[in-house]
Design a protein around this motif. Structure first.
Motif, PDB file in Angstrom:
ATOM      1  N   TYR A   1      40.336  34.806  39.207  1.00  0.00           N
ATOM      2  CA  TYR A   1      39.620  36.003  39.962  1.00  0.00           C
ATOM      3  C   TYR A   1      40.028  37.464  38.772  1.00  0.00           C
ATOM      4  O   TYR A   1      41.547  36.683  38.114  1.00  0.00           O
ATOM      5  CB  TYR A   1      40.022  36.282  41.060  1.00  0.00           C
TER       6      TYR A   1
ATOM      7  N   SER B   1      42.517  40.392  38.861  1.00  0.00           N
ATOM      8  CA  SER B   1      44.022  40.780  39.197  1.00  0.00           C
ATOM      9  C   SER B   1      43.878  42.531  38.199  1.00  0.00           C
ATOM     10  O   SER B   1      45.113  42.321  36.987  1.00  0.00           O
ATOM     11  CB  SER B   1      44.875  40.081  39.041  1.00  0.00           C
TER      12      SER B   1
ATOM     13  N   ARG C   1      43.619  36.309  36.318  1.00  0.00           N
ATOM     14  CA  ARG C   1      43.924  35.170  36.925  1.00  0.00           C
ATOM     15  C   ARG C   1      44.123  33.663  37.463  1.00  0.00           C
ATOM     16  O   ARG C   1      42.890  34.213  37.962  1.00  0.00           O
ATOM     17  CB  ARG C   1      45.713  35.690  37.532  1.00  0.00           C
TER      18      ARG C   1
ATOM     19  N   ASN D   1      48.871  33.246  40.653  1.00  0.00           N
ATOM     20  CA  ASN D   1      48.983  34.548  39.918  1.00  0.00           C
ATOM     21  C   ASN D   1      49.268  33.873  38.539  1.00  0.00           C
ATOM     22  O   ASN D   1      49.949  34.518  38.385  1.00  0.00           O
ATOM     23  CB  ASN D   1      49.280  35.499  40.241  1.00  0.00           C
TER      24      ASN D   1
END
Length: 141
Positions: free
Chosen positions: A89, A91, A96, A111
């Motif tokens: 995704y 970030s 991340r 993360n």
């Protein structure tokens, strides 16, 4: 968060369609991830070394496993953990990833660098999920 939860509707499962390099010196890697509906996500801005690892893992190469991936494999074996999926995704301005483990207990590592997570996904041959808003019908190189 339950590790066995149904796939969220804002993520799509992808396959590694292409691994290569942005530059002629193989310094910067790139990967094309493709969903079953043909939509793509071009991921770049990571090291050419990681791209080489992703390529060798995707091709079932008999090359030796790089030390960091071997380290993760040994930690998982010692703790009876299995990496079962990777979610990529955005970030802010960077990509991340979350890594989902199961075994003695469920664990989500959040993360982390998307390129390393993608390499682990290729190494373990597990589902790689990408947030749908990253997938595009046609991509410009």
């Amino acid at each position: 968060m339950d590790i066995n939860q149904a796939q969220e509707p804002d993520y799509d499962s992808v396959k590694i369609d292409y691994v290569g390099f942005v530059d002629p010196y193989a310094v910067e890697g790139m990967v094309v991830l493709k969903a079953s509906d043909g939509k793509e996500f071009h991921m770049r801005a990571f090291s050419g070394e990681v791209a080489k690892h992703i390529s060798s893992f995707s091709e079932n190469s008999d090359d030796s496993i790089p030390s960091i991936y071997k380290l993760i494999e040994e930690i998982c074996e010692e703790n009876e953990l299995f990496l079962v999926k990777v979610k990529i995704y955005e970030s802010g301005e960077v990509l991340r990833a979350n890594l989902y483990f199961t075994g003695k207990k469920d664990m989500v590592l959040r993360n982390y660098r998307a390129s390393d997570a993608l390499a682990l996904g290729a190494f373990y041959k597990i589902p790689i999920l990408v947030r749908k808003n990253l997938l595009k019908t046609s991509m410009e190189a």
